[in-house]
Motif scaffolding. Structure first.
Motif, PDB file in Angstrom:
ATOM      1  N   ASP A 126       0.813  -1.216   0.000  1.00 61.50           N
ATOM      2  CA  ASP A 126       0.000   0.000   0.000  1.00 61.50           C
ATOM      3  C   ASP A 126       0.851   1.272   0.000  1.00 61.50           C
ATOM      4  N   VAL A 127       2.081   1.158   0.465  1.00 64.13           N
ATOM      5  CA  VAL A 127       2.966   2.321   0.579  1.00 64.13           C
ATOM      6  C   VAL A 127       3.926   2.307  -0.602  1.00 64.13           C
ATOM      7  N   LYS A 128       3.879   3.366  -1.397  1.00 65.63           N
ATOM      8  CA  LYS A 128       4.659   3.391  -2.627  1.00 65.63           C
ATOM      9  C   LYS A 128       5.512   4.647  -2.695  1.00 65.63           C
ATOM     10  N   PRO A 129       6.732   4.522  -3.209  1.00 68.45           N
ATOM     11  CA  PRO A 129       7.535   5.731  -3.464  1.00 68.45           C
ATOM     12  C   PRO A 129       6.802   6.635  -4.451  1.00 68.45           C
ATOM     13  N   VAL A 130       6.910   7.931  -4.243  1.00 68.41           N
ATOM     14  CA  VAL A 130       6.215   8.886  -5.114  1.00 68.41           C
ATOM     15  C   VAL A 130       7.090   9.178  -6.324  1.00 68.41           C
ATOM     16  N   THR A 131       6.535   8.931  -7.486  1.00 67.12           N
ATOM     17  CA  THR A 131       7.256   9.195  -8.731  1.00 67.12           C
ATOM     18  C   THR A 131       6.626  10.332  -9.525  1.00 67.12           C
ATOM     19  N   ASP A 132       5.470  10.780  -9.098  1.00 68.14           N
ATOM     20  CA  ASP A 132       4.786  11.872  -9.785  1.00 68.14           C
ATOM     21  C   ASP A 132       5.569  13.164  -9.585  1.00 68.14           C
ATOM     22  N   GLU A 133       6.209  13.623 -10.628  1.00 63.25           N
ATOM     23  CA  GLU A 133       7.073  14.796 -10.519  1.00 63.25           C
ATOM     24  C   GLU A 133       6.284  16.038 -10.133  1.00 63.25           C
ATOM     25  N   ALA A 134       5.011  16.077 -10.450  1.00 62.65           N
ATOM     26  CA  ALA A 134       4.193  17.235 -10.088  1.00 62.65           C
ATOM     27  C   ALA A 134       4.089  17.380  -8.576  1.00 62.65           C
ATOM     28  N   ILE A 135       4.170  16.269  -7.860  1.00 61.49           N
ATOM     29  CA  ILE A 135       4.161  16.308  -6.396  1.00 61.49           C
ATOM     30  C   ILE A 135       5.578  16.426  -5.859  1.00 61.49           C
ATOM     31  N   ALA A 143      15.884  15.923   1.666  1.00 63.36           N
ATOM     32  CA  ALA A 143      15.776  14.602   2.292  1.00 63.36           C
ATOM     33  C   ALA A 143      14.351  14.087   2.215  1.00 63.36           C
ATOM     34  N   ALA A 144      13.377  14.958   2.485  1.00 62.01           N
ATOM     35  CA  ALA A 144      11.977  14.557   2.389  1.00 62.01           C
ATOM     36  C   ALA A 144      11.616  14.214   0.955  1.00 62.01           C
ATOM     37  N   ARG A 145      12.124  14.969   0.025  1.00 65.38           N
ATOM     38  CA  ARG A 145      11.821  14.741  -1.396  1.00 65.38           C
ATOM     39  C   ARG A 145      12.309  13.360  -1.832  1.00 65.38           C
ATOM     40  N   GLU A 146      13.481  12.962  -1.381  1.00 64.44           N
ATOM     41  CA  GLU A 146      14.053  11.682  -1.787  1.00 64.44           C
ATOM     42  C   GLU A 146      13.306  10.496  -1.178  1.00 64.44           C
ATOM     43  N   LYS A 147      12.740  10.687   0.011  1.00 67.77           N
ATOM     44  CA  LYS A 147      12.112   9.574   0.715  1.00 67.77           C
ATOM     45  C   LYS A 147      10.586   9.608   0.649  1.00 67.77           C
ATOM     46  N   LEU A 148      10.013  10.549  -0.072  1.00 67.88           N
ATOM     47  CA  LEU A 148       8.573  10.744  -0.084  1.00 67.88           C
ATOM     48  C   LEU A 148       7.845   9.480  -0.552  1.00 67.88           C
ATOM     49  N   VAL A 149       6.820   9.076   0.210  1.00 61.35           N
ATOM     50  CA  VAL A 149       5.988   7.931  -0.147  1.00 61.35           C
ATOM     51  C   VAL A 149       4.525   8.359  -0.080  1.00 61.35           C
ATOM     52  N   SER A 150       3.661   7.504  -0.585  1.00 61.84           N
ATOM     53  CA  SER A 150       2.232   7.816  -0.576  1.00 61.84           C
ATOM     54  C   SER A 150       1.418   6.569  -0.278  1.00 61.84           C
ATOM     55  N   GLU A 296       5.803  14.036   8.826  1.00 62.09           N
ATOM     56  CA  GLU A 296       4.857  15.024   8.302  1.00 62.09           C
ATOM     57  C   GLU A 296       4.179  14.502   7.038  1.00 62.09           C
ATOM     58  N   SER A 297       2.939  14.950   6.830  1.00 63.38           N
ATOM     59  CA  SER A 297       2.153  14.434   5.719  1.00 63.38           C
ATOM     60  C   SER A 297       1.334  15.544   5.069  1.00 63.38           C
ATOM     61  N   TYR A 298       0.987  15.284   3.832  1.00 62.34           N
ATOM     62  CA  TYR A 298       0.086  16.145   3.055  1.00 62.34           C
ATOM     63  C   TYR A 298      -1.031  15.268   2.516  1.00 62.34           C
ATOM     64  N   ILE A 299      -2.271  15.752   2.588  1.00 61.67           N
ATOM     65  CA  ILE A 299      -3.426  14.972   2.159  1.00 61.67           C
ATOM     66  C   ILE A 299      -4.027  15.589   0.903  1.00 61.67           C
ATOM     67  N   ASP A 300      -4.145  14.792  -0.129  1.00 63.42           N
ATOM     68  CA  ASP A 300      -4.914  15.149  -1.317  1.00 63.42           C
ATOM     69  C   ASP A 300      -6.328  14.601  -1.091  1.00 63.42           C
ATOM     70  N   GLU A 302      -9.168  15.083  -2.569  1.00 60.80           N
ATOM     71  CA  GLU A 302      -9.939  14.661  -3.737  1.00 60.80           C
ATOM     72  C   GLU A 302      -9.573  13.238  -4.144  1.00 60.80           C
ATOM     73  N   ARG A 303      -8.285  12.914  -4.090  1.00 60.41           N
ATOM     74  CA  ARG A 303      -7.830  11.584  -4.488  1.00 60.41           C
ATOM     75  C   ARG A 303      -7.764  10.600  -3.321  1.00 60.41           C
ATOM     76  N   LYS A 304      -8.046  11.070  -2.113  1.00 61.75           N
ATOM     77  CA  LYS A 304      -7.949  10.234  -0.902  1.00 61.75           C
ATOM     78  C   LYS A 304      -6.558   9.611  -0.781  1.00 61.75           C
ATOM     79  N   THR A 305      -5.560  10.419  -0.993  1.00 62.51           N
ATOM     80  CA  THR A 305      -4.169   9.961  -0.971  1.00 62.51           C
ATOM     81  C   THR A 305      -3.369  10.777   0.032  1.00 62.51           C
ATOM     82  N   VAL A 306      -2.555  10.071   0.801  1.00 66.51           N
ATOM     83  CA  VAL A 306      -1.694  10.715   1.788  1.00 66.51           C
ATOM     84  C   VAL A 306      -0.249  10.585   1.324  1.00 66.51           C
ATOM     85  N   TYR A 307       0.461  11.711   1.292  1.00 63.95           N
ATOM     86  CA  TYR A 307       1.884  11.747   0.982  1.00 63.95           C
ATOM     87  C   TYR A 307       2.629  12.055   2.269  1.00 63.95           C
TER      88      TYR A 307
END
Length: 749
Positions: A126-135, A143-150, A296-300, A302-307
């Motif tokens: 369920d936990v995936k590295p974030v590859t969406d460059e827009a995020i 450091a957060a950018r390199e380890k960001l997951v969703s 720390e987290s950010y919630i989208d 609309e997409r019900k996704t947590v980064y």
């Protein structure tokens, strides 16, 4: 020992039980009476014995009903170690009760670790590295950018509830989904970061956009403009504002209707119920740009996704999503039940809720990770919460209401003792304290209460509460006009005893109008404050800081306490109509009690004549001979009627106008109390206020001692026990001074 089975079950289950259930080969040392076993590897088609345990607590509940219906023996549900996931509450009613002679106990067997959870475990997939460059490109910290997951939660959630209560514009809602990594919740991505005493911005200006209540507000901040220059142009569209918009003692969440990054101007969609202050304190959150602290987290939404920025290595981490939107255990009309040694975690509501309950004990439990309160005891008598660890709740700890027994002055029998309670304001910082009582005769004893944003104990609708042997520290961390112990706006709240407690490190550096250990607010009747130790127990910026504050409060007795390291021991704020008139009398207080305050008495006259009957012989007799007896010398139905006969104003019309009704004001002055509070026989060390150990004209001072740190065993090491020489020196001035029993204060392991 044969069991009598009286069960309403499905036919299949009934047949599996007809042979009876014997606890063959049960271990020695079990409690007397009937014993039922539940285990994660059990079966609900088993017999509930030690060797053949049930699988669920729901099946055990059926067995308890059968046993209590056919036996007068105690019943114990022994829950074996492991994790039990609830998709609905364990709901117990009067049918599930015990009796005084034969109680029912639900306990962790033999001290094993038992988790009752309203959450589900997310899998590593369920936990995936974030590859969406827009995020990813929006995250400023490398450091957060390199380890960001969703985590995509759309498969687990039908909806994501609003952060703000519907039909309000700022009230913080319960019940939002949260993710826990091992034993910690993800936090908000925010700016400024959550660093004590540095967690807020101050707006350069704030303006209400209309004269209406809850109107949108325009905030501007140059500091925010500088920071926002690093954000993407539409970052604000998911952003929220957490602000003490009007006062430092009332906060809320505000949505952003617009944002001008160049000027740092935010226009909110709504406002507070009061107009904004000149420079409100606030932070902004839910911005991917501001993910820069592990956890720390950010919630989208609309997409019900947590980064999020993982707080630790997730390889073997337990990742939990609360699903249950009810309490794990709910009681309705139940009595003589004990819950012992259980862990209740991961709910989107309260963890434990009992209604119309009697003789309920919650003993040695861990209650944590709720999005609301930990324990609610509503219309409860003879209940106990003891030896528990309560922490990490969204909106408060223990709420206790006894069903209105204070009206008849009937002891509730409720007690809260020997608990460790902390961090109970994850979502809402104000007015959801760790202990909130509306009770008669409640005892709050030997608890350790700490790391609280606002009030720690609120007894605003209680009488004869005994608060003793507790330790309070790190309270009032983010608010002002607050106390570790607080009550106010009701002169009938009497009989409060605050004794043998240790208060230290109270308050914050955000300013405002004070943080203190004990705050008796808005014209209430003060407590008896005896034998307490106060060390650095007031706000950290205000020269008028004090351990005890009385805002128009009357009839207080403060004696035999030790005050160390603060500007003042006590501040007795008076409520006169005219400070220049001598002597200063509490005439504005008297008018407020009779319903002429601003706003009109805040319903005080109704509180003392309708909610309870203050002028009944029952109430008069109960407090005869106490420090509160003089309340009947200054308040009476006859005085109320005479006051309103003095002028043409009607009680419902609000405060009388002095120019049109000077006689009414003069009557109030002549009949008002004067200097009703007494500060006597206290010891003060390093009290730095220029005007002495106390301030305000609504008090008398008798026989207090200003002394040095040599009184203590080791002031430098925080050992404030008095030496034999120290107590001898004190008794030269205060002959009857009682040594504070430091070894008895605090929670016992």
């Amino acid at each position: 020992m044969k069991r009598v089975l009286v069960l309403l079950m499905s036919a299949v289950l009934m047949m599996s039980l007809l042979s009876g259930c014997e606890n063959k080969k049960a271990p020695a040392g079990l409690p007397p009476g009937e014993n039922i076993f539940v285990a994660p590897n059990g079966s609900d088609f088993a017999d509930g014995s030690f060797e053949r345990p049930f699988l669920t607590l729901g099946r055990a509940k059926v067995e308890v009903r059968a046993l209590t219906a056919g036996s007068d023996e105690p019943v114990t549900v022994n829950i074996r170690g492991g994790e039990y996931y609830f998709d609905h509450a364990l709901h117990l009613t009067a049918e599930d009760s015990g009796t005084e002679a034969a109680p029912v106990t639900w306990r962790a067997y033999n001290g094993e670790s038992v988790l009752l959870s309203g959450g589900i475990r997310l899998s590593p997939e369920d936990v995936k590295p974030v590859t969406d460059e827009a995020i990813v490109s929006r995250v400023l910290d490398s450091a957060a950018r390199e380890k960001l997951v969703s985590v995509d939660l759309s498969g687990y959630l039908d909806e994501w509830p609003d952060l703000i209560v519907p039909d309000s514009t700022y009230e913080v809602a319960n019940g939002g989904p949260e993710i826990y990594i091992n034993d910690a919740p993800l936090t908000q991505s925010r700016w400024p970061n959550d660093v004590q005493n540095e967690a807020y911005l101050y707006a350069d200006s704030a303006e209400a956009l209309s004269d209406e209540q809850f109107t949108p507000v325009r905030l501007t901040s140059r500091a925010l403009a500088e920071r926002a220059g690093r954000w993407s142009s539409d970052a604000w569209r998911d952003m929220f504002v957490y602000a003490f918009m009007a006062w430092d003692w009332s906060e809320g969440i505000f949505d952003a209707a617009s944002f001008d990054a160049a000027s740092g101007e935010i226009v909110t969609t709504g406002g507070h119920w009061g107009p904004p202050s000149e420079n409100p304190r606030f932070y902004v959150f839910n911005l991917p740009e501001e993910i820069d602290v592990p956890g720390e987290s950010y919630i989208d939404y609309e997409r019900k996704t947590v980064y999020f920025y993982p707080p630790e290595d997730l390889t073997d981490a337990q990742i939990t999503l609360p699903i249950l939107q009810d309490a794990l255990i709910t009681l309705d009309g139940a009595h003589h039940l004990t819950f012992r040694g259980l862990s209740l975690k991961h709910t989107r509501s309260n963890s434990f809720a009992a209604y119309r309950a009697d003789a309920i004990a919650i003993d040695g439990c861990t209650v944590a990770h709720s999005s609301a309160q930990a324990i609610v005891l509503d219309d409860a008598t003879n209940c106990a919460v003891r030896n528990c660890h309560i922490y990490d709740t969204g909106n408060g700890g223990i709420y206790l209401w006894d069903g209105g027994l204070r009206k008849s002055l009937t002891p509730s029998g409720n007690i809260i003792e020997n608990n460790d309670i902390h961090h109970t304001n994850r979502l809402k910082k104000c007015y959801y304290p760790p202990i909130w009582c509306e009770s008669f005769g409640v005892v709050i004893r030997s608890n350790e209460i700490h790391d609280i944003n606002h009030i720690a104990v609120d007894v605003s609708s209680s009488n004869d509460a005994v608060i003793e042997y507790n330790v309070f520290y790190n309270t009032c961390l983010e608010t002002s006009d607050a106390g570790a112990i607080y009550y106010g706006r009701n002169p009938s709240v009497m009989g409060i005893e605050i004794r043998y407690n240790y208060f230290h490190d109270i308050g914050n550096r955000y300013g405002g109008i004070g943080q203190q250990a004990i705050f008796c607010d808005d014209g209430a009747s003060m407590p008896h404050i005896y034998g307490n130790l106060f060390v650095s127990a007031s706000d950290k910026t205000d020269n008028w800081g004090s351990a005890i504050k009385a805002n128009g409060a009357q009839f207080g007795l403060v004696e035999n306490n030790i005050f160390v390291d603060m500007p003042y021991a006590a501040l007795f704020g008076e409520w006169p109509n005219n400070y220049d008139r001598a002597p200063v009398r509490e005439d504005w207080w008297l008018m407020s009690m009779y319903g002429a305050g601003d706003p009109p008495g805040e319903g005080i006259w109704q509180k003392i004549t309708v909610d309870i009957d203050l002028f009944s012989e029952l109430w008069r007799e109960h407090y005869r001979g106490t420090q509160w007896e003089p309340v009947w010398d200054v308040l009476s139905p006859e005085g109320h009627d005479e006051f309103w006969r003095m002028g043409n104003e009607k009680e419902s019309a609000g405060p009388p106008d002095y120019d049109s009704n000077p006689a009414q004001y003069e009557w109030a002055y002549q009949n008002a109390p004067e200097r009703t509070n007494l500060l006597r026989g206290n010891v003060c060390v390093n009290i730095t206020g220029e005007s002495g150990i106390w301030c305000g004209s609504n008090a008398r001072e008798e026989n207090n001692l200003i002394a040095g740190t040599e009184l203590f065993s080791s002031y430098e090491n925080g050992d404030f026990a008095l030496t034999p020489q120290g107590i001898a020196e004190i008794r030269k001035v205060i002959p009857g001074f009682e040594e504070i029993p430091m070894s008895e204060i605090g929670r016992k392991p």
